[in-house]
Design a protein around this motif. Sequence first.
Motif, mmCIF file in Angstrom:
data_model
loop_
_atom_site.group_PDB
_atom_site.id
_atom_site.type_symbol
_atom_site.label_atom_id
_atom_site.label_comp_id
_atom_site.label_asym_id
_atom_site.label_seq_id
_atom_site.Cartn_x
_atom_site.Cartn_y
_atom_site.Cartn_z
ATOM 1 N N LYS B 173 0.823 -1.208 0.000
ATOM 2 C CA LYS B 173 0.000 0.000 0.000
ATOM 3 C C LYS B 173 0.857 1.258 0.000
ATOM 4 C CE LYS B 173 -1.176 0.698 4.895
ATOM 5 N NZ LYS B 173 -0.114 -0.111 5.520
ATOM 6 N N GLU B 174 2.154 1.097 0.304
ATOM 7 C CA GLU B 174 3.053 2.255 0.254
ATOM 8 C C GLU B 174 3.140 2.847 -1.152
ATOM 9 O OE1 GLU B 174 3.780 -0.527 1.762
ATOM 10 O OE2 GLU B 174 4.438 -0.060 3.810
ATOM 11 N N LEU B 175 2.977 1.987 -2.174
ATOM 12 C CA LEU B 175 3.037 2.489 -3.553
ATOM 13 C C LEU B 175 2.017 3.595 -3.748
ATOM 14 C CD1 LEU B 175 3.353 -0.533 -5.994
ATOM 15 C CD2 LEU B 175 5.013 1.219 -5.428
ATOM 16 N N GLU B 177 0.352 5.182 -1.298
ATOM 17 C CA GLU B 177 0.565 6.293 -0.370
ATOM 18 C C GLU B 177 1.615 7.236 -0.910
ATOM 19 O OE1 GLU B 177 -0.580 3.949 3.742
ATOM 20 O OE2 GLU B 177 1.514 4.223 3.230
ATOM 21 N N CYS B 178 2.662 6.642 -1.488
ATOM 22 C CA CYS B 178 3.734 7.449 -2.049
ATOM 23 C C CYS B 178 3.201 8.299 -3.197
ATOM 24 C CB CYS B 178 4.845 6.524 -2.523
ATOM 25 S SG CYS B 178 6.344 7.381 -2.884
ATOM 26 N N ALA B 179 2.369 7.691 -4.030
ATOM 27 C CA ALA B 179 1.786 8.434 -5.152
ATOM 28 C C ALA B 179 0.931 9.586 -4.638
ATOM 29 C CB ALA B 179 0.950 7.499 -6.014
ATOM 30 N N ARG B 180 0.232 9.335 -3.544
ATOM 31 C CA ARG B 180 -0.646 10.390 -3.022
ATOM 32 C C ARG B 180 0.167 11.526 -2.411
ATOM 33 N NH1 ARG B 180 -5.285 8.592 0.444
ATOM 34 N NH2 ARG B 180 -5.939 10.677 -0.127
ATOM 35 N N ILE B 181 1.303 11.193 -1.793
ATOM 36 C CA ILE B 181 2.179 12.252 -1.291
ATOM 37 C C ILE B 181 2.816 12.979 -2.472
ATOM 38 C CG2 ILE B 181 4.354 12.662 -0.077
ATOM 39 C CD1 ILE B 181 3.544 10.487 1.875
#
Lengths: 364, 283
Positions: B173-175, B177-181
């Motif tokens: 899910k970090e993928l 989250e990273c995209a959202r940041i």
Amino acid sequence: MAQVTIRQLNKVYEGAVHAVKDVNLEIPDREFVVLVGPSGCGKTTTLRMVAGLESITSGDILIGDTVVNDLAPMDRDIAMVFQNYALYPHKSVYDNMAFGLKMRKFDKAEIDKRVQHAADILGIQQLLSRRPRQLSGGQRQRVALGRAIVRNPQVFLFDEPLSNLDAKLRVHMRVELRKLHERLGTTAIYVTHDQVEAMTLGDRVVVMKDGLVQQVGDPMTLYNTPANLFVAGFIGSPAMNFANVTVVGGEGGLWVETKGLKLRLPGALASRAAPLTGKSAVFGIRPEDLRVANSADPAEYSMDCEVEVVERLGSETLLDTRVGSETIVAAVEPMVAVRAREKVRLAVTPDRMHLFDAETEKAV
Amino acid sequence: MVEGGLWRRWVFFYIPLTLFVFVLLFPFYWMIITTFRPDGELYKPWNAVAYQPFWTNNPTFEHILYLFEETMFSKWMFNTLLIAAVSTVISLICGVFAGYALARLNFPWAGGLGTTIFVTYLVPQTLLFIPLADIIRNFGLGDTPWALILTYPTFLIPFCTWLMMGYFKSIPKELEECARIDGASRFQAMYHIILPVAVPGIMSAGIFAFTLSWNEFIYALVFLSSPEQKTVPVGVTSELIRGDVFFWGPLMAGALLGSIPVAIVYSFFVEHYVAGLTGSVKG
């Protein structure tokens, strides 16, 4: 660049797990702050709340002068490096780094300039056309850093970024990270469970346990004057020795006493420990503040131990010894002529003694 | 691989493997040989002179020609292809969105809803066709391709949803989250990052859904009646078995031609298919 302010921050998960309790923190502009603690201490949750990936139960987070509680992650002007790097597997290194800029509608020339510049800083120019799966762990780490740098954000957030690397590379990247921070000067919040990383990277270190901040301070303050038993045991390697003792009055002032061990408290510590007279306490001494005693060492600052294990590390030798019912580890000079099952007399550096209240676990 | 001596390898590996392959492939062999065997040989009694059940020296295309000239086989193929393709597309779109929502959006009752969707998949079609037949009749969709295009998703969507849900959960899910940041909205993160990474899963779900609708029998049998609307499985069995007379040659020719598209789809995508069932690429 900006300061980050955390006020009375709380996080309660469904099912009433209180993960973060009343955290207050002022992080001035350009500071590198490390949150450290065992797993489940709330450090990652705190970081994720700053990032906007986790909702805030109560309290405020400010970046600069703006309360960001209800801002989406994309609107907080932050960049985050994840433990598993979270590189986009279907994009090249270049596109991984450019993605954030594309989403923010930068023009092509500016994107190219920034990506090349970041690649330059990190030494990954020759990798720009590769896919993440073609990179080694250290290279992926650099790409993840590059993706954060190109955005030129107000705050960097790091979530255990080095823990997937092998030991040698970790030490190397630690130095690189520190250099990068010196160069860019961006405010950074770094989460780790490794106290060595915390000590070496942080301008200031925040030690957390069970959702509570235990102590905030620069690395040497934490090492020299830990606020409580937990911080004392967590910071420093090998860990501080603890012995359950009783504080007693006697010849020349106050003493701590347990089976096989009787030490006099030095002046300042003794005056602070006066209210504990007759009560139990925890005595602490770091292994590096012990040495093999010689005839000149006074009896009130030395103790007789039985050596159980001798660990020769080269630069120093660790003696695992037994004093009464307590285990005491001493880090002594490397060439010491002591063998297992021998008796040895260890001298304590008086002004390095620590004493903790047995009930509150606070430092005396 | 089996450890030990040669005989062990034979007893525990090669012989069982051979048996297994034989059992699996023999029906296909029988189908192929029957397709090309002339009627004269097909209906010879087993005790006749020079009876040769496993081979033919006079291969013929007469059954295939019969299929295309005397029956509506090409129309059935077209029907099947259209129905399978459209219902697959519908189910994939619904399955991807539903699977994503169940895997990633923390809304109340997400777990219960996921289970409910799965339970609907477990309701046997042999029961479900009864109420569905009533609905189809009320909407006046009987005997049209829509009867199947709209009913196949009743079992395809739960299937796709579950497969996609599992696949989305295997993507870190970090993928996202990273995209959202990085500046993407949730929808942009899904479109730019999650969907491209989930392509193997989407393809597996698509192949599975396509095969299930291609092979589907009972709904097609119940909801379609006129010969020109039928699908291959129903058309072949209903038009080439008249009373108790089996037209074995054309029947097998129809079965053979009907299974070729599925075989092609599988062999093209088999790698993605396996990847989809075994989880995503790790970042």
